[in-house]
Design a protein around this motif. Sequence first.
Motif, PDB file in Angstrom:
ATOM      1  N   ASP A 104      65.017  -8.181  10.055  1.00  0.00           N
ATOM      2  CA  ASP A 104      65.241  -6.775   9.705  1.00  0.00           C
ATOM      3  C   ASP A 104      64.009  -5.912  10.034  1.00  0.00           C
ATOM      4  O   ASP A 104      63.620  -5.039   9.270  1.00  0.00           O
ATOM      5  CB  ASP A 104      65.615  -6.644   8.225  1.00  0.00           C
ATOM      6  CG  ASP A 104      66.234  -5.294   7.918  1.00  0.00           C
ATOM      7  OD1 ASP A 104      66.890  -4.729   8.818  1.00  0.00           O
ATOM      8  OD2 ASP A 104      66.054  -4.799   6.786  1.00  0.00           O
ATOM      9  N   LEU A 105      63.437  -6.196  11.199  1.00  0.00           N
ATOM     10  CA  LEU A 105      62.305  -5.406  11.686  1.00  0.00           C
ATOM     11  C   LEU A 105      62.814  -4.405  12.721  1.00  0.00           C
ATOM     12  O   LEU A 105      63.820  -4.664  13.396  1.00  0.00           O
ATOM     13  CB  LEU A 105      61.258  -6.317  12.334  1.00  0.00           C
ATOM     14  CG  LEU A 105      60.538  -7.287  11.410  1.00  0.00           C
ATOM     15  CD1 LEU A 105      59.691  -8.271  12.224  1.00  0.00           C
ATOM     16  CD2 LEU A 105      59.669  -6.537  10.424  1.00  0.00           C
ATOM     17  N   PRO A 106      62.129  -3.273  12.877  1.00  0.00           N
ATOM     18  CA  PRO A 106      62.534  -2.325  13.928  1.00  0.00           C
ATOM     19  C   PRO A 106      62.403  -2.980  15.299  1.00  0.00           C
ATOM     20  O   PRO A 106      61.400  -3.631  15.578  1.00  0.00           O
ATOM     21  CB  PRO A 106      61.554  -1.160  13.781  1.00  0.00           C
ATOM     22  CG  PRO A 106      60.687  -1.460  12.619  1.00  0.00           C
ATOM     23  CD  PRO A 106      60.987  -2.817  12.112  1.00  0.00           C
ATOM     24  N   VAL A 107      63.404  -2.807  16.128  1.00  0.00           N
ATOM     25  CA  VAL A 107      63.436  -3.466  17.431  1.00  0.00           C
ATOM     26  C   VAL A 107      63.004  -2.496  18.525  1.00  0.00           C
ATOM     27  O   VAL A 107      63.615  -1.436  18.693  1.00  0.00           O
ATOM     28  CB  VAL A 107      64.857  -3.994  17.733  1.00  0.00           C
ATOM     29  CG1 VAL A 107      64.900  -4.661  19.093  1.00  0.00           C
ATOM     30  CG2 VAL A 107      65.304  -4.959  16.650  1.00  0.00           C
ATOM     31  N   PRO A 108      61.958  -2.852  19.277  1.00  0.00           N
ATOM     32  CA  PRO A 108      61.563  -2.008  20.411  1.00  0.00           C
ATOM     33  C   PRO A 108      62.612  -2.066  21.516  1.00  0.00           C
ATOM     34  O   PRO A 108      63.486  -2.939  21.534  1.00  0.00           O
ATOM     35  CB  PRO A 108      60.246  -2.633  20.888  1.00  0.00           C
ATOM     36  CG  PRO A 108      59.843  -3.613  19.848  1.00  0.00           C
ATOM     37  CD  PRO A 108      61.061  -3.972  19.075  1.00  0.00           C
ATOM     38  N   ASP A 109      62.491  -1.162  22.446  1.00  0.00           N
ATOM     39  CA  ASP A 109      63.382  -1.105  23.594  1.00  0.00           C
ATOM     40  C   ASP A 109      63.236  -2.379  24.430  1.00  0.00           C
ATOM     41  O   ASP A 109      62.120  -2.847  24.686  1.00  0.00           O
ATOM     42  CB  ASP A 109      63.037   0.129  24.433  1.00  0.00           C
ATOM     43  CG  ASP A 109      63.914   0.254  25.652  1.00  0.00           C
ATOM     44  OD1 ASP A 109      65.154   0.291  25.487  1.00  0.00           O
ATOM     45  OD2 ASP A 109      63.362   0.310  26.767  1.00  0.00           O
ATOM     46  N   ARG A 110      64.332  -2.958  24.865  1.00  0.00           N
ATOM     47  CA  ARG A 110      64.315  -4.214  25.627  1.00  0.00           C
ATOM     48  C   ARG A 110      63.497  -4.086  26.900  1.00  0.00           C
ATOM     49  O   ARG A 110      62.697  -4.965  27.238  1.00  0.00           O
ATOM     50  CB  ARG A 110      65.752  -4.625  25.957  1.00  0.00           C
ATOM     51  CG  ARG A 110      65.852  -5.929  26.714  1.00  0.00           C
ATOM     52  CD  ARG A 110      67.332  -6.296  26.907  1.00  0.00           C
ATOM     53  NE  ARG A 110      67.491  -7.585  27.509  1.00  0.00           N
ATOM     54  CZ  ARG A 110      67.651  -7.769  28.813  1.00  0.00           C
ATOM     55  NH1 ARG A 110      67.660  -6.749  29.647  1.00  0.00           N
ATOM     56  NH2 ARG A 110      67.801  -8.991  29.292  1.00  0.00           N
ATOM     57  N   ASP A 111      63.674  -2.990  27.643  1.00  0.00           N
ATOM     58  CA  ASP A 111      62.920  -2.803  28.883  1.00  0.00           C
ATOM     59  C   ASP A 111      61.423  -2.692  28.613  1.00  0.00           C
ATOM     60  O   ASP A 111      60.606  -3.165  29.394  1.00  0.00           O
ATOM     61  CB  ASP A 111      63.404  -1.562  29.633  1.00  0.00           C
ATOM     62  CG  ASP A 111      64.773  -1.767  30.246  1.00  0.00           C
ATOM     63  OD1 ASP A 111      65.118  -2.924  30.563  1.00  0.00           O
ATOM     64  OD2 ASP A 111      65.503  -0.772  30.415  1.00  0.00           O
ATOM     65  N   GLN A 112      61.081  -2.068  27.504  1.00  0.00           N
ATOM     66  CA  GLN A 112      59.672  -1.949  27.155  1.00  0.00           C
ATOM     67  C   GLN A 112      59.077  -3.321  26.829  1.00  0.00           C
ATOM     68  O   GLN A 112      57.959  -3.635  27.225  1.00  0.00           O
ATOM     69  CB  GLN A 112      59.498  -1.010  25.973  1.00  0.00           C
ATOM     70  CG  GLN A 112      58.047  -0.750  25.621  1.00  0.00           C
ATOM     71  CD  GLN A 112      57.913   0.236  24.480  1.00  0.00           C
ATOM     72  OE1 GLN A 112      58.891   0.629  23.849  1.00  0.00           O
ATOM     73  NE2 GLN A 112      56.692   0.639  24.214  1.00  0.00           N
ATOM     74  N   ILE A 113      59.818  -4.152  26.128  1.00  0.00           N
ATOM     75  CA  ILE A 113      59.358  -5.505  25.827  1.00  0.00           C
ATOM     76  C   ILE A 113      59.122  -6.274  27.126  1.00  0.00           C
ATOM     77  O   ILE A 113      58.103  -6.946  27.292  1.00  0.00           O
ATOM     78  CB  ILE A 113      60.368  -6.249  24.932  1.00  0.00           C
ATOM     79  CG1 ILE A 113      60.442  -5.608  23.549  1.00  0.00           C
ATOM     80  CG2 ILE A 113      60.012  -7.728  24.816  1.00  0.00           C
ATOM     81  CD1 ILE A 113      61.543  -6.163  22.675  1.00  0.00           C
ATOM     82  N   ILE A 114      60.052  -6.156  28.059  1.00  0.00           N
ATOM     83  CA  ILE A 114      59.926  -6.863  29.333  1.00  0.00           C
ATOM     84  C   ILE A 114      58.709  -6.360  30.106  1.00  0.00           C
ATOM     85  O   ILE A 114      57.947  -7.149  30.663  1.00  0.00           O
ATOM     86  CB  ILE A 114      61.221  -6.719  30.160  1.00  0.00           C
ATOM     87  CG1 ILE A 114      62.374  -7.444  29.456  1.00  0.00           C
ATOM     88  CG2 ILE A 114      61.032  -7.244  31.573  1.00  0.00           C
ATOM     89  CD1 ILE A 114      63.737  -7.156  30.036  1.00  0.00           C
TER      90      ILE A 114
END
Length: 154
Positions: free
Chosen positions: A65-75
């Motif tokens: 239940d943590l805020p999820v960063p943008d997938r592209d940003q993680i990559i």
Amino acid sequence: MTTTAPSEPTTFHDPHKHRRITYIIVAAVAVVLVILGLAMYNRAERNQAAEDKADQLIALFQAQDLPVPDRDQIIRVFGDDGGAMCDDPGNALKKAVRDGLGSNGAAGPGQRPVFIAQRTIEGEKLALSVYCPDQLPAFQTYVNGLDLSDVVKG
């Protein structure tokens, strides 16, 4: 009245010519530095492994239940090997940055330590577990010395 013979013309250095040469040299050095910078720039690779690890990290963040960063940003940030996060996460500079984040943001004598949010550390531990699990024990040793609190709500 005596007349003097004309003397040889005096040669002066043209200051504009010297500036022009200086500008050309500075521009050439700048171009060489830009080319070297572009050649040495290590960009996180976008490949299937990077996408799989990003999806795994997103799933772990959602499960906690943590805020999820943008997938592209993680990559882009972590790539397939964790990027800068996995380059010795226990070194002194990174510890100092983390410790600085655990302050009230003031400078000088007004700076005071504050409780570090447990959720912040949990997010970093999850990222380490996905991208460089071998670094997790050293990070956990560092975390054990911190005063953590539930100060941030999602």
